[in-house]
Design an enzyme around this catalytic site. Structure first.
Site, PDB file in Angstrom:
ATOM      1  CD  GLN A 117      -7.021  -0.925   7.210  1.00 32.26           C
ATOM      2  OE1 GLN A 117      -7.738  -1.895   7.487  1.00 32.26           O
ATOM      3  NE2 GLN A 117      -5.770  -0.848   7.614  1.00 32.26           N
TER       4      GLN A 117
ATOM      5  CB  CYS B  37      -2.830   6.375  29.231  1.00 37.28           C
ATOM      6  SG  CYS B  37      -2.064   5.247  30.369  1.00 37.28           S
TER       7      CYS B  37
ATOM      8  CB  SER C  13      -1.745  -3.423   1.345  1.00 34.92           C
ATOM      9  OG  SER C  13      -0.773  -4.132   2.056  1.00 34.92           O
ATOM     10  CB  ALA C  14      -1.509  -8.989  -0.530  1.00 30.91           C
TER      11      ALA C  14
ATOM     12  CB  THR D 252      13.203  -9.815 -10.495  1.00 27.87           C
ATOM     13  OG1 THR D 252      14.320  -9.607 -11.359  1.00 27.87           O
ATOM     14  CG2 THR D 252      12.656 -11.222 -10.687  1.00 27.87           C
TER      15      THR D 252
ATOM     16  N   GLY E  27       0.809  -1.218   0.000  1.00 20.79           N
ATOM     17  CA  GLY E  27       0.000   0.000   0.000  1.00 20.79           C
ATOM     18  C   GLY E  27       0.842   1.268   0.000  1.00 20.79           C
ATOM     19  CB  THR E  28       3.873   2.279   1.886  1.00 23.98           C
ATOM     20  OG1 THR E  28       3.285   1.916   3.135  1.00 23.98           O
ATOM     21  CG2 THR E  28       4.712   3.521   2.061  1.00 23.98           C
TER      22      THR E  28
HETATM   23  N1  PLP Z   1      -2.853   2.820   3.758  1.00 23.82           N
HETATM   24  C1  PLP Z   1      -3.600   2.402   4.788  1.00 23.82           C
HETATM   25  C2  PLP Z   1      -4.953   2.970   4.998  1.00 23.82           C
HETATM   26  C3  PLP Z   1      -3.110   1.423   5.661  1.00 23.82           C
HETATM   27  O1  PLP Z   1      -3.870   1.018   6.685  1.00 23.82           O
HETATM   28  C4  PLP Z   1      -1.816   0.895   5.431  1.00 23.82           C
HETATM   29  C5  PLP Z   1      -1.242  -0.099   6.364  1.00 23.82           C
HETATM   30  O2  PLP Z   1      -1.419  -0.017   7.563  1.00 23.82           O
HETATM   31  C6  PLP Z   1      -1.081   1.353   4.327  1.00 23.82           C
HETATM   32  C7  PLP Z   1      -1.630   2.318   3.514  1.00 23.82           C
HETATM   33  C8  PLP Z   1       0.281   0.818   4.028  1.00 23.82           C
HETATM   34  O3  PLP Z   1       0.223  -0.441   3.441  1.00 23.82           O
HETATM   35  P1  PLP Z   1       1.513  -1.405   3.438  1.00 23.82           P
HETATM   36  O4  PLP Z   1       1.662  -1.932   4.824  1.00 23.82           O
HETATM   37  O5  PLP Z   1       1.184  -2.479   2.447  1.00 23.82           O
HETATM   38  O6  PLP Z   1       2.671  -0.587   2.980  1.00 23.82           O
END
Ligand code: PLP
Length: 380
Positions: free
Chosen positions: A179, A328, A199-200, A237, A70-71
């Site tokens: 998500q 906290c 993101s898998a 790759t 995802g990042t």
């Molecule tokens: N975006 C959201 C909303 C996420 O919750 C996350 C992971 O926590 C990411 C992006 C990042 O994904 P990844 O862990 O595959 O890099």
């Protein structure tokens, strides 16, 4: 008993996914760029998976780019919008994942673009009126708004925002669907969206793999150069076992979607009801109504006398995994940039419980019993 209620952080890989990946660790090891039979075997695996994923979200094969997760997918969307499409402004919120927030700030520093943060209300909804009014300005803009917030679960009205963006020639729309992919049906043609991310490991697939959906007409220069993989969109790759696992995870998630939704939502509803019975002062961050809130996430606001890190620690001792805003000591959830934007935070110790299709009612009841006992003990 071991109970895993931190599925928004990551999910366990499903057995079927692992089984599908296994041959690609052992017998199907060819480099997909090789033209011999070993290479053709893995190349074929990649392209079949690309088609499978494209079909599931009504995309074309060439609109799916495999990434490391995802990042990276969020990074490519934002950086491509600025570097290749000439975007001069990103409209987003302060409660996006850092993959979007930090990247937008980086682009501001590096490329001098404007980053405009929409106001968000008490539940984390961005102001749609403000968005509409800002989009009337003739500035090439990328709107980047997440489909569901990973900490509080608040859902964006995705179709509504996509339609607003689609009215303007100078506007592109990216949604971080990390998500929600595999939790709701997606039809990218109907949505008319430019970028989606996945993101898998959030849907019972492996870590280190995901994809970016990029609308067909958008031409990108690769961020990672050095190879012509992914139709010149991303050098390197391919993570072949990851890609195979992602494809299987997507297939499984979509095959019994309604059943999974109902099961998980019933657990979340049970938890909401029982927590309020335990202590009426318990409330929730973000929406809790099913149509406004991601059904896998429940962010609970415990009264301030309950220290969330102590609660998490006590739950952990009982084998229950959940996650929280921060320590906290200060009486607020300073560790979370999302919770920091919610006004009610000062009176609240937040803990996020997140469910998956593998979560059982017994596990939720066990967790509720332990919370009941811990809170009773705190009051003594
Ligand atoms: N975006 C959201 C909303 C996420 O919750 C996350 C992971 O926590 C990411 C992006 C990042 O994904 P990844 O862990 O595959 O890099």
């Amino acid at each position: 008993m071991k109970v895993y209620l931190d599925n928004a952080a990551t999910t366990p890989i499903s057995k079927e996914v692992f089984k599908e990946m296994e041959p690609y660790f052992t017998s199907h090891f060819g480099n997909p760029s090789s033209t011999h039979s070993f290479g053709r075997k893995t190349k074929n695996g990649i392209e079949i998976t690309r088609k499978k994923i494209a079909d599931l979200i009504n995309a074309q094969n060439n609109e799916i780019v495999f990434t490391s997760g995802g990042t990276e997918a969020d990074n490519i969307a934002l950086r491509c919008a600025v570097q290749d499409l000439g975007v001069q402004r990103i409209i987003t919120t302060k409660i996006e994942h850092h993959a979007v927030g930090h990247t937008a700030e980086d682009l501001k520093k590096l490329n001098g673009i404007e980053v405009l943060y929409l106001n968000t209300d008490n539940h984390g909804n961005p102001s749609i009126d403000e968005l509409e009014s800002e989009l009337n300005k003739p500035v090439k803009t990328l709107v980047s708004l997440m489909h569901a917030n990973n900490e509080i679960g608040t859902l964006l009205p995705l179709q509504e925002v996509a339609s607003i963006c689609a009215k303007h020639q100078h506007v592109y729309f990216h949604s971080d669907t990390v998500q929600t992919m595999g939790h709701y049906p997606f039809d990218v043609k109907e949505l008319d969206i430019d970028f989606l991310t996945c993101s898998a490991h959030k849907l019972h697939g492996p870590k280190g793999i995901g994809f970016l959906f990029v609308k067909n007409h958008i031409l990108m220069n690769p961020l990672i150069t050095g190879g012509s993989q992914e139709r010149n969109n991303r050098g390197g790759t391919e993570n072949i076992y990851g890609i195979i696992g992602l494809g299987k995870a997507m297939e499984l998630a979509f095959s019994d979607l309604k059943e999974h939704q109902e099961h998980i939502q019933s657990l979340k509803s049970l938890m909401i009801k029982e927590l309020q019975d335990i202590d009426q002062r318990i409330s929730f961050n973000g929406h809790i109504e099913p149509n406004k809130s991601l059904y896998t996430v429940l962010n609970v606001c415990f009264p301030n006398e309950v220290c969330n890190s102590m609660l998490l620690f006590s739950l952990d001792i009982h084998g229950i995994a959940a996650s929280g805003g921060s320590a906290c000591s200060s009486g607020s959830n300073i560790g979370s940039h999302v919770l920091a934007e919610l006004p009610q935070q000062e009176n609240c110790q937040s803990v996020r419980f997140s469910f998956s299709r593998y979560t059982t009612i017994e596990e939720v009841n066990y967790t509720l019993d332990k919370i009941r006992a811990i809170l009773l003990n705190e009051r003594k």
